[in-house]
Design a protein around this motif. Sequence first.
Motif, short mmCIF file in Angstrom:
data_model
loop_
_atom_site.label_atom_id
_atom_site.label_comp_id
_atom_site.label_asym_id
_atom_site.label_seq_id
_atom_site.Cartn_x
_atom_site.Cartn_y
_atom_site.Cartn_z
N ARG A 66 -19.12 12.28 -25.67
CA ARG A 66 -18.83 12.00 -27.33
C ARG A 66 -17.03 11.96 -26.93
O ARG A 66 -16.53 13.04 -26.97
N ALA A 67 -16.61 11.24 -28.19
CA ALA A 67 -15.15 10.60 -28.34
C ALA A 67 -14.81 11.06 -29.74
O ALA A 67 -15.48 11.39 -30.83
N LEU A 84 -6.25 23.17 -25.92
CA LEU A 84 -7.89 22.66 -25.95
C LEU A 84 -8.86 23.32 -24.93
O LEU A 84 -9.05 23.31 -24.81
N ALA A 85 -7.73 23.13 -23.70
CA ALA A 85 -8.41 23.60 -22.46
C ALA A 85 -8.70 25.07 -22.61
O ALA A 85 -9.37 25.36 -21.88
N GLU A 86 -7.86 25.85 -23.52
CA GLU A 86 -8.39 26.96 -23.17
C GLU A 86 -9.41 27.94 -23.82
O GLU A 86 -9.99 28.28 -23.82
N GLN A 87 -10.23 26.26 -24.86
CA GLN A 87 -11.13 25.87 -25.48
C GLN A 87 -12.34 25.97 -24.03
O GLN A 87 -13.36 25.65 -24.72
N GLY A 88 -12.06 25.09 -23.28
CA GLY A 88 -12.93 24.74 -22.74
C GLY A 88 -13.32 23.37 -22.56
O GLY A 88 -13.20 21.99 -22.39
N LEU A 137 -14.26 19.15 -38.09
CA LEU A 137 -15.97 19.48 -37.72
C LEU A 137 -15.02 21.05 -37.78
O LEU A 137 -13.54 21.21 -38.04
N THR A 138 -16.31 21.79 -38.08
CA THR A 138 -15.58 23.72 -38.45
C THR A 138 -15.53 24.12 -37.01
O THR A 138 -16.20 23.58 -35.86
N SER A 167 -19.54 24.05 -30.33
CA SER A 167 -21.14 23.59 -30.07
C SER A 167 -20.13 22.77 -29.14
O SER A 167 -21.02 21.99 -27.81
N LEU A 168 -19.58 22.18 -28.79
CA LEU A 168 -19.56 20.70 -27.90
C LEU A 168 -19.71 20.73 -26.56
O LEU A 168 -19.59 20.00 -25.69
N ARG A 169 -19.41 22.43 -26.64
CA ARG A 169 -18.65 22.83 -24.92
C ARG A 169 -20.16 22.58 -24.20
O ARG A 169 -20.14 23.36 -22.77
N SER A 170 -21.31 23.34 -24.80
CA SER A 170 -22.84 23.38 -24.63
C SER A 170 -23.75 22.02 -24.17
O SER A 170 -24.56 22.10 -24.22
N GLY A 171 -23.05 21.04 -25.30
CA GLY A 171 -23.89 20.08 -25.76
C GLY A 171 -24.36 19.32 -24.60
O GLY A 171 -23.12 19.02 -23.74
N SER A 172 -25.05 18.50 -24.95
CA SER A 172 -25.86 17.40 -23.36
C SER A 172 -24.64 16.33 -23.41
O SER A 172 -24.29 15.51 -22.74
N ARG A 173 -23.76 16.17 -24.02
CA ARG A 173 -22.46 14.94 -23.81
C ARG A 173 -21.44 15.26 -23.88
O ARG A 173 -20.77 17.07 -24.68
N THR A 174 -20.97 14.89 -22.95
CA THR A 174 -19.25 15.02 -22.47
C THR A 174 -18.14 14.88 -23.65
O THR A 174 -17.93 13.86 -23.96
#
Length: 247
Positions: A64-65, A104-108, A6-7, A13-20
């Motif tokens: 989303r895995a 990773l956790a620091e980025q949500g 991913l870029t 955008s993962l953090r604001s998407g509809s899929r966890t």
Amino acid sequence: MYFAELTSPEVDSLRSGSRTPVLLLPVGAVEPHGPHAPLGTDPLISQGMCERAARRLDGDPEVRALILPALPYGVTQFARGFAGGVHIAAETLFALVTDVCRALAEQGLDRVVIVNNHFEPEHVATLRRAAESVGAAYLDLVRRRNAERLTDEFRSGSCHAGRYETSLVLADRPDLVDTAAMRELPAVPVDLPSAMRAGQSDFRDMGMNAAYCGAPAEATAAEGAETFETLTTMLVETIRAKAKGAC
């Protein structure tokens, strides 16, 4: 399905998407697996589980895995004396896993599942401790409730590079198995958990003079594919539970 492909904006955008987003961390060890199977058998199985789980969840509306780059090195001392083993200290493994999870956790991105297929006791204990330390989920295949869903050979404990593991490699990377050598190998029954509880910590002391136990000559790609289906189901269950904050 691969996190590292991913870029940076896509990760953002993962953090604001509809899929966890749930991130999968494949772990294993580089160590001898008999005269027939690759040194990287354990991380290969972990990676295969993650890829199958990510594909099964492709398009899922809730989860989303994504697969993190694998950590292929682990605590592996039982195979000392055989060529090819690459051992790292337990504290090195602990630091690697916890540092990755905290970054990773620091980025949500705090939902991580550790996927491991190397079962040397100190390695497993380290991963359990790391998972608890950072709140990651750990799919613990040697726990009875999970082991009971796997093959007879796995449950017997006589499964290092035997029928169970060799079948999985045949299902995923048959080109890495020396099938001619595999078919000539006699069964070597060793109850690894009992031997470990008795204090044995060397394959040769356990009677594994060729760095395998179980019955690799009985391995088939069909059994491996079926076992992967079971392992993938277990991993998807863990992913869904982690997405809901249940583990």
